[in-house]
Design a protein around this motif. Structure first.
Motif, mmCIF file in Angstrom:
data_model
loop_
_atom_site.group_PDB
_atom_site.id
_atom_site.type_symbol
_atom_site.label_atom_id
_atom_site.label_comp_id
_atom_site.label_asym_id
_atom_site.label_seq_id
_atom_site.Cartn_x
_atom_site.Cartn_y
_atom_site.Cartn_z
ATOM 1 N N GLU A 8 0.844 -1.185 0.000
ATOM 2 C CA GLU A 8 0.000 0.000 0.000
ATOM 3 C C GLU A 8 0.880 1.234 0.000
ATOM 4 O OE1 GLU A 8 -3.629 -1.855 2.625
ATOM 5 O OE2 GLU A 8 -2.431 -0.247 3.427
ATOM 6 N N ASN A 9 0.393 2.309 -0.582
ATOM 7 C CA ASN A 9 1.189 3.525 -0.549
ATOM 8 C C ASN A 9 0.908 4.292 0.738
ATOM 9 O OD1 ASN A 9 -1.142 4.975 -0.844
ATOM 10 N ND2 ASN A 9 -0.883 5.285 -3.041
ATOM 11 N N HIS A 10 1.543 5.478 0.870
ATOM 12 C CA HIS A 10 1.458 6.213 2.126
ATOM 13 C C HIS A 10 0.057 6.666 2.480
ATOM 14 C CE1 HIS A 10 5.905 7.136 1.491
ATOM 15 N NE2 HIS A 10 5.743 6.118 2.289
ATOM 16 N N ARG A 11 -0.823 6.692 1.514
ATOM 17 C CA ARG A 11 -2.187 7.103 1.842
ATOM 18 C C ARG A 11 -3.047 5.898 2.208
ATOM 19 N NH1 ARG A 11 -3.775 11.572 -2.590
ATOM 20 N NH2 ARG A 11 -1.680 12.161 -3.172
ATOM 21 N N GLY A 12 -2.405 4.741 2.340
ATOM 22 C CA GLY A 12 -3.163 3.569 2.723
ATOM 23 C C GLY A 12 -3.964 3.012 1.569
ATOM 24 N N ARG A 146 12.289 -1.532 7.873
ATOM 25 C CA ARG A 146 11.524 -0.861 6.821
ATOM 26 C C ARG A 146 11.556 0.657 6.992
ATOM 27 N NH1 ARG A 146 6.643 1.338 8.314
ATOM 28 N NH2 ARG A 146 5.238 0.186 9.704
ATOM 29 N N ASP A 147 11.209 1.339 5.898
ATOM 30 C CA ASP A 147 11.064 2.798 5.955
ATOM 31 C C ASP A 147 9.842 3.148 6.792
ATOM 32 O OD1 ASP A 147 13.177 3.405 4.274
ATOM 33 O OD2 ASP A 147 11.939 3.342 2.460
ATOM 34 N N LEU A 148 9.895 4.268 7.485
ATOM 35 C CA LEU A 148 8.691 4.752 8.166
ATOM 36 C C LEU A 148 7.825 5.532 7.178
ATOM 37 C CD1 LEU A 148 9.922 5.953 11.688
ATOM 38 C CD2 LEU A 148 9.285 3.666 10.902
ATOM 39 N N HIS A 149 6.520 5.496 7.398
ATOM 40 C CA HIS A 149 5.597 6.304 6.608
ATOM 41 C C HIS A 149 5.621 7.733 7.177
ATOM 42 C CE1 HIS A 149 4.353 2.601 4.910
ATOM 43 N NE2 HIS A 149 3.822 2.150 6.023
ATOM 44 N N PRO A 150 5.180 8.722 6.389
ATOM 45 C CA PRO A 150 5.192 10.102 6.888
ATOM 46 C C PRO A 150 4.436 10.235 8.217
ATOM 47 C CG PRO A 150 4.522 10.048 4.567
ATOM 48 C CD PRO A 150 4.685 8.629 5.002
ATOM 49 N N SER A 151 3.308 9.534 8.318
ATOM 50 C CA SER A 151 2.500 9.653 9.551
ATOM 51 C C SER A 151 3.265 9.095 10.748
ATOM 52 C CB SER A 151 1.186 8.899 9.388
ATOM 53 O OG SER A 151 1.452 7.519 9.208
ATOM 54 N N GLU A 152 4.066 8.050 10.527
ATOM 55 C CA GLU A 152 4.807 7.446 11.645
ATOM 56 C C GLU A 152 5.957 8.350 12.081
ATOM 57 O OE1 GLU A 152 4.053 2.784 10.310
ATOM 58 O OE2 GLU A 152 5.711 3.928 9.448
ATOM 59 N N ILE A 153 6.449 9.154 11.154
ATOM 60 C CA ILE A 153 7.532 10.084 11.513
ATOM 61 C C ILE A 153 6.951 11.241 12.332
ATOM 62 C CG2 ILE A 153 9.321 11.618 10.587
ATOM 63 C CD1 ILE A 153 9.404 9.714 8.104
ATOM 64 N N TYR A 185 13.430 9.381 1.445
ATOM 65 C CA TYR A 185 13.306 10.802 1.110
ATOM 66 C C TYR A 185 11.867 11.328 1.077
ATOM 67 C CZ TYR A 185 14.367 15.284 -0.935
ATOM 68 O OH TYR A 185 14.476 16.632 -1.129
ATOM 69 N N GLU A 186 10.996 10.662 0.301
ATOM 70 C CA GLU A 186 9.651 11.216 0.091
ATOM 71 C C GLU A 186 8.884 11.293 1.415
ATOM 72 O OE1 GLU A 186 8.813 12.513 -2.630
ATOM 73 O OE2 GLU A 186 10.310 11.688 -4.000
ATOM 74 N N ALA A 187 8.974 10.227 2.209
ATOM 75 C CA ALA A 187 8.223 10.200 3.464
ATOM 76 C C ALA A 187 8.754 11.245 4.442
ATOM 77 C CB ALA A 187 8.310 8.805 4.087
ATOM 78 N N VAL A 188 10.081 11.359 4.497
ATOM 79 C CA VAL A 188 10.684 12.343 5.397
ATOM 80 C C VAL A 188 10.280 13.757 4.969
ATOM 81 C CG1 VAL A 188 12.927 13.387 6.002
ATOM 82 C CG2 VAL A 188 12.585 10.921 6.220
ATOM 83 N N MET A 189 10.265 13.981 3.660
ATOM 84 C CA MET A 189 9.917 15.313 3.160
ATOM 85 C C MET A 189 8.482 15.681 3.525
ATOM 86 S SD MET A 189 11.257 17.815 1.747
ATOM 87 C CE MET A 189 12.758 16.915 1.544
ATOM 88 N N MET A 190 7.571 14.742 3.359
ATOM 89 C CA MET A 190 6.167 15.027 3.708
ATOM 90 C C MET A 190 6.052 15.331 5.207
ATOM 91 S SD MET A 190 2.988 15.343 3.016
ATOM 92 C CE MET A 190 2.359 14.576 1.529
ATOM 93 N N ALA A 191 6.739 14.526 6.023
ATOM 94 C CA ALA A 191 6.672 14.743 7.474
ATOM 95 C C ALA A 191 7.282 16.093 7.844
ATOM 96 C CB ALA A 191 7.390 13.608 8.203
ATOM 97 N N LEU A 192 8.410 16.444 7.215
ATOM 98 C CA LEU A 192 9.055 17.732 7.513
ATOM 99 C C LEU A 192 8.132 18.894 7.137
ATOM 100 C CD1 LEU A 192 12.705 17.130 6.244
ATOM 101 C CD2 LEU A 192 12.004 17.530 8.617
ATOM 102 N N ARG A 193 7.502 18.753 5.970
ATOM 103 C CA ARG A 193 6.608 19.837 5.527
ATOM 104 C C ARG A 193 5.478 20.021 6.532
ATOM 105 N NH1 ARG A 193 7.419 18.321 -0.497
ATOM 106 N NH2 ARG A 193 8.910 19.938 -1.071
ATOM 107 N N ASN A 194 4.931 18.909 7.015
ATOM 108 C CA ASN A 194 3.848 19.021 8.000
ATOM 109 C C ASN A 194 4.350 19.558 9.338
ATOM 110 O OD1 ASN A 194 1.609 18.364 6.475
ATOM 111 N ND2 ASN A 194 1.807 16.159 6.856
ATOM 112 N N MET A 195 5.605 19.292 9.661
ATOM 113 C CA MET A 195 6.155 19.818 10.930
ATOM 114 C C MET A 195 6.276 21.332 10.890
ATOM 115 S SD MET A 195 9.238 17.377 12.154
ATOM 116 C CE MET A 195 9.018 15.755 11.492
#
Ligand code: SAH
Ligand code: SF4
Length: 367
Positions: A8-12, A146-153, A185-195
């Motif tokens: 599944e992708n990051h949006r579930g 595994r990589d963390l998803h943006p929500s998990e970060i 990269y992509e997941a970290v970037m989404m999490a950073l943007r939301n932070m």
């Protein structure tokens, strides 16, 4: 409980299948609005839900008091808003706290809350484990789970902030926990943007730091995509020693790495932090300090010296204090700002390079 499957992708959403529960904390503002619209709601409901989750830090739709009950039921049914379960918290003699979290597929990750003079700094994980294999690092030894998803970060920040008496005290975020952030990269970037988004968690971008072992192409992307602080784990100024400590140096040797640092778009008056773990007899000679000074000449650089936190079964050890001080003196003599970073939380295995998630294993089954 609905577990997210690996494809599944990051949006579930599994590619090609009907949408499953959507991980709301992994979405941007416009994606949250789209989610609301897809479920027959006005876009402003998406904004409200995001504000409850990232601004007001609520843990359940039940607490979203300006949202109608039918919509709260919809969130419960169609969305994931608790991507992590807090397993336990360990408290060090020096006030450092280590939080153990369980992912929905049972992997364990850790975040470390460090008290500073007048605020708190939170060190968060970007991956469960790490694939980079640095020889001195316990996280590296376990390999990548595994990589963390943006929500998990971002949920690490939300849960820790929520646990504080004064959530405003948490001002600094460092991506220096488990994992190599630029390898996700992509997941970290989404999490950073939301932070740092005003409509997200609203952290100052001056207070967010990403540390990398030196993935050069992603460093270039990072500088282009977002303004935050950059830290680079250097650990040696000669290729032979660095390659023996950090396999990534074979792919991106010092010349390439330092060129990327020189080209990094630094805002005015900001510096790149170079982290240098001091290891007895490996990289701690006066000549090593001189090599380092030469390598960083002309860069806006701040140097953090970190005496090694030795793993219990390691043949490597930190140098004696006088050698650490001498190393610092040489660099200061070359006009660098040099901080000796005292590792906090060693008694609870919360110091740099000690994060493995292992101290939670006996707690499996708890939530
Ligand atoms: N993967 C990223 C961020 C996580 S590691 C990176 O390597 O930068 C965070 C920091 O912990 C790095 O600066 C790393 O050099 C340091 N570190 C790892 N193992 C350590 C150890 N045994 N003793 C002291 N610092 C360590
Ligand atoms: Fe991974 Fe950083 Fe540890 Fe190296 S130091 S193994 S990159 S977490």
């Amino acid at each position: 409980m609905v577990l997210r499957k690996s494809n599944e992708n990051h949006r579930g959403v599994k590619p090609g299948s009907a949408p499953r529960r959507c991980d709301l904390k992994g979405l941007s503002l416009s994606q949250t609005e789209e989610w609301a619209v897809r479920h027959g709601l006005e876009p402003y409901r998406g904004r409200q839900i995001r504000h409850w989750l990232m601004g007001r830090l609520v843990g359940s739709p039940h607490e979203m008091t300006n949202i109608p009950k039918t919509v709260r039921a919809l969130i419960r049914e169609k969305a994931i808003i608790n991507p992590l379960a807090q397993v336990k918290t360990l408290r060090s003699e020096d006030g450092t706290r280590k939080y153990l979290f369980r992912l929905r597929d049972n992997h364990l990750i850790e975040s470390v809350l460090i008290p500073e003079r007048d605020h708190l700094t939170l060190c968060i994980s970007s991956q469960a484990g790490c694939a980079m294999g640095c020889r001195f690092c316990l996280t590296g030894r376990q390999g990548l789970k595994r990589d963390l998803h943006p929500s998990e970060i971002i949920e690490q920040v939300i849960l820790v902030r929520r646990s504080l008496d004064n959530p405003e005290e948490l001002r600094n975020i460092v991506l220096m926990g488990m994992g190599e952030p630029l390898a996700n990269y992509e997941a970290v970037m989404m999490a950073l943007r939301n932070m740092i988004a005003e409509d997200g968690m609203n952290f100052s971008h001056r207070k967010v730091t990403l540390s990398t072992c030196g993935l050069v192409p992603e460093m270039k992307r990072l500088g282009h995509d977002i303004t935050i602080n950059l830290a680079v784990s250097l650990n040696s100024a000669d290729d032979e020693t660095r390659s023996s400590l950090m396999p990534i140096n074979r792919k991106y040797p010092l010349k390439t790495l330092i060129r990327a640092c020189r080209e990094y778009p630094l805002p005015n008056r900001r510096m790149i932090t170079f982290e240098y773990i001091l290891i007895n007899g490996v990289n701690d000679r006066a000549q090593d300090a001189l090599n380092l000074a030469k390598l960083l000449t002309g860069l806006r650089a701040k140097i953090n010296l970190i005496p090694l936190n030795a793993a219990p079964d390691s043949h490597m050890s930190p140098p004696p204090l006088e050698r650490v001080l001498h190393f610092q003196e040489i660099l200061v003599g070359h006009h660098f700002t040099v901080v000796i970073r005292k590792s906090k939380g060693r008694d609870i295995m919360a110091a740099c390079g000690q994060l493995t998630g292992a101290s939670a294993t006996e707690q499996k089954g708890a939530s």
